[in-house]
Design an enzyme around this catalytic site. Sequence first.
Site, PDB file in Angstrom:
ATOM      1  N   ASP A  75      27.854-106.352-113.396  1.00 19.69           N
ATOM      2  CA  ASP A  75      28.343-105.365-112.439  1.00 19.69           C
ATOM      3  C   ASP A  75      27.290-104.281-112.262  1.00 19.69           C
ATOM      4  OD1 ASP A  75      29.630-102.933-114.340  1.00 19.69           O
ATOM      5  OD2 ASP A  75      29.857-104.924-115.225  1.00 19.69           O
ATOM      6  N   GLU A 122      39.326 -95.506-116.355  1.00 16.82           N
ATOM      7  CA  GLU A 122      38.864 -95.303-117.725  1.00 16.82           C
ATOM      8  C   GLU A 122      38.719 -93.815-117.994  1.00 16.82           C
ATOM      9  OE1 GLU A 122      34.472 -95.875-118.071  1.00 16.82           O
ATOM     10  OE2 GLU A 122      34.767 -97.185-116.312  1.00 16.82           O
TER      11      GLU A 122
END
Length: 251
Positions: free
Chosen positions: A46, A137
């Site tokens: 990613d 997150e």
Amino acid sequence: MAFSAHRRAGVLATATAALTLTLTGTHATAAEPSRAAVPPLPRGHDVSSHQKRVDFARARARGARFAYVKATESTTYRNPYFAGQYDGARRAGLVRGAYHFALPNRSSGARQAAYFVRHGGNWRADGRTLPPALDIEYNPYDKRHKCYGLSHRQMVRWIWSFSDEVRRETGRRPVIYTTANWWNACTGRSRAFAASHALWVAGHGSSSPGKLPAGWRYWTFWQYGVKGRLPGDQDLFNGSVNRLRAFALGR
């Protein structure tokens, strides 16, 4: 969406047995399994604006089979390299998708989802586009408020708001990227998402993802390191390349 059989617990055990990790400092990079082992899991990575112009053809030659590209953050940020990264991954033959970095204290989940879909987070059933992903997150801008000042109930509602809007606009539930520690602390160990959302779990420096967030019994993607043979963060898909393509199609 019901999960396919390749992501069930038995496959997880096989996948973990197939993978060995070598540690470099605090980061883990996947090593090739022995010839006697089962076929290795598809590698991926990613990327975001930090990687700028990515050579995806070279990444594919080094084993990449999929990629997630950061598209947006909140409702005020767009990755200036997104188009080149997203299209470049496709041209290189990777199955690729887009992800959104959530800032739940800035605006509603629905607003952020709509912004995300308008600026790269769409999905189409072509077998080469992964479902949109939600990166939720720790708060990188205020470490004192890791849960963005939201209660457990408010956080769960925010995630559902985001997910419902993504499904309304794209037909797919988003993949959820998170860590077990953050999820359990900030959603109150909510188990409400596991039955309908694929898990992209972050767990670095070990030979397995470790404890999963509450509710999930298996992972679909595992981010196992922040550096390695591929540009950006290092990921694995919990299944074969054929299953990766089927997952992209929504099967």
